[in-house]
Design an enzyme around this catalytic site. Sequence first.
Site, PDB file in Angstrom:
ATOM      1  N   GLU A   1      -5.715  -2.305  -8.337  1.00 32.33           N
ATOM      2  CA  GLU A   1      -7.179  -2.141  -8.387  1.00 32.33           C
ATOM      3  C   GLU A   1      -7.535  -0.834  -9.088  1.00 32.33           C
ATOM      4  O   GLU A   1      -8.685  -0.587  -9.409  1.00 32.33           O
ATOM      5  CB  GLU A   1      -7.753  -2.092  -6.959  1.00 32.33           C
ATOM      6  CG  GLU A   1      -7.709  -3.425  -6.239  1.00 32.33           C
ATOM      7  CD  GLU A   1      -7.986  -3.264  -4.736  1.00 32.33           C
ATOM      8  OE1 GLU A   1      -8.380  -2.163  -4.277  1.00 32.33           O
ATOM      9  OE2 GLU A   1      -7.770  -4.265  -4.023  1.00 32.33           O
TER      10      GLU A   1
ATOM     11  N   ASP B   1       8.007   4.719   3.591  1.00 33.84           N
ATOM     12  CA  ASP B   1       9.034   4.989   4.600  1.00 33.84           C
ATOM     13  C   ASP B   1       9.569   3.681   5.193  1.00 33.84           C
ATOM     14  O   ASP B   1       8.794   2.773   5.514  1.00 33.84           O
ATOM     15  CB  ASP B   1       8.389   5.836   5.707  1.00 33.84           C
ATOM     16  CG  ASP B   1       9.389   6.451   6.663  1.00 33.84           C
ATOM     17  OD1 ASP B   1      10.205   7.265   6.225  1.00 33.84           O
ATOM     18  OD2 ASP B   1       9.351   6.110   7.864  1.00 33.84           O
TER      19      ASP B   1
HETATM   20  C1  NOJ Z   1      12.857   7.952   7.035  1.00 28.42           C
HETATM   21  C2  NOJ Z   1      12.408   9.367   6.931  1.00 28.42           C
HETATM   22  O1  NOJ Z   1      12.878   9.893   5.712  1.00 28.42           O
HETATM   23  C3  NOJ Z   1      12.977  10.080   8.129  1.00 28.42           C
HETATM   24  O2  NOJ Z   1      12.800  11.468   8.032  1.00 28.42           O
HETATM   25  C4  NOJ Z   1      12.328   9.531   9.374  1.00 28.42           C
HETATM   26  O3  NOJ Z   1      12.939  10.097  10.508  1.00 28.42           O
HETATM   27  C5  NOJ Z   1      12.495   8.007   9.448  1.00 28.42           C
HETATM   28  N1  NOJ Z   1      12.256   7.372   8.203  1.00 28.42           N
HETATM   29  C6  NOJ Z   1      11.537   7.435  10.458  1.00 28.42           C
HETATM   30  O4  NOJ Z   1      10.233   7.493   9.975  1.00 28.42           O
END
Ligand code: NOJ
Length: 551
Positions: free
Chosen positions: A259, A208
């Site tokens: 790893e 993310d």
């Molecule tokens: C990207 C994620 O796909 C989204 O749903 C989220 O709100 C933001 N990152 C923050 O984590």
Amino acid sequence: MAQTPHPEADWWRQAVVYQIYPRSFADSDGDGIGNIAGVTAKVPYLKALGVDAVWLSPFYPSALADGGYDVDDYRDVDPKLGTLADFDEMSAKLHEAGIRLIVDIVPNHSSDRHVWFQEALAADPGSPARDRYIFRNGLGPNGDQPPSDWVSHFGGSAWTRVPDGQWYLHLFAPEQPDFDWSNPEVRDDFRKTLRFWSDRGVDGFRVDVAHGLAKDLAEPLRSMPVIPELDIQVDGTNPLFDRDDVHTIFEEWREVFNEYSPPRAAVAEAWVPTTRRALYARPTELGQAFNFDLLREDWDAEGFRKSITENLAESAASGASSTWVLSNHDVIRHPSRYALPTGLGREGLDEWLLSDGLDPLPDHAAGLRRATASTLLLLALPGSMYLYQGEELGLREVPDIPRDQLADPIWLRTGHQLKGRDGCRVPLPWTVARDAAGGSSFGFGSGGAHLPQPDWFGQFSVEAEEVDPDSVLALYRTALRLRRELQTTETLEFETSVPTDVLSFRRPGGWLVITNFGTTPVPLPSGEVLVASGPLADGQLPGETTAWIRE
Ligand code: NOJ
């Protein structure tokens, strides 16, 4: 001596990955929220669909300030969704079915309930506990102005003040404090998390906000009053996004991935220009990065051609494989996007949501034709295809969720200026009729659905589509089966002698793909039609249709 690579080390390069947003997939215990056991129960469905892997959006303990992307504990399962034992069972069942498992990892920020953030709040300014996050004194004589003009993705300042007067940074909701990735403790702890899940047999990670981890926090903090989205300068020097120094983090992660045998795979969520995307996808880093071009592109031959050409070139240059995405949990579902007039852009789509889907009125039949034609086109490309739950049913956006039931922080934090992403997160319809057992969902769970399913959902249910040979589900199943047989080396050759609104290419082994983006039929090339996204007649490929042909 160099080790022989694991025979399946490259499984991800051309995989079809199915994204599960667990709270909205299937609910086995009737609390209205999808859970891990719900996923386990649907493994036969996923196997019949023919996907290679599942990507599970966050399932960690969370207060759901941002749909689970606010993580309280990176090494546990939310009790509302199950237990670690449930997770292991799901993982085992998926693996038995030949389906790999990718989990979401959220390294830019934790939740404000994370033990480290609670420690930071209890600790003094300047303490090691605060240094895991980004705490600063405010500006102005009383320090009551935020330390900089940085803004949150969800609206408002990116800084929130704590009772002792300091401020902490959150690029998303205030409940999502950002980590300080220059702190070795943070780096070590995430490597521990990667090993925790890898040791449990997880095959890969979706990362993310990968482009946000490294930040220039040198004082005075540089001004940046708007989020640059894709206009980030392409030299890696922006204070908050896509900085060059972010890449050392992923090099360290690669050491952890390697790893394991086969090495763990990873895919970056990095909202960066196409030319910078390949950096995250280098084999020495994450291996893949999402290509979001088509989330912003209208249904248009030239746009698709450009995206395909650029992405194949970029990934070939870095040794990555390309990725293709039409929908995910953050954007309006593509059958709805394609049902709207072209040129609306992001603001136009936001306006459409605010009109409850009434202005402009969507042309749903065209939207579905274009959606399935696009899917069939992308499934024929070299690289990985990431599918979002429900798209295999042709499911549309729900633009008219009652306003008092919207749960996305975007709705609240923009002062109701933007509706947010709930319309693509409505729980899936599994049955034609609403549950007889008093529940109000279409087979999602006996206790209703945490976001209301509209009446038209039943006709898009798995139950309805499983018995219909012309359904979108049947098309996806056929295409995924054929793709397994046809997919070969990652090469493609465009057919150049075609009209401008036709896109056609050849893959090795006599696999010819043709998409008619126009509305006038064009002659079908000779050969055996293996599958088509719509009905064919008289040797013609109708408008807004894709066909796969064996020459
Ligand atoms: C990207 C994620 O796909 C989204 O749903 C989220 O709100 C933001 N990152 C923050 O984590």
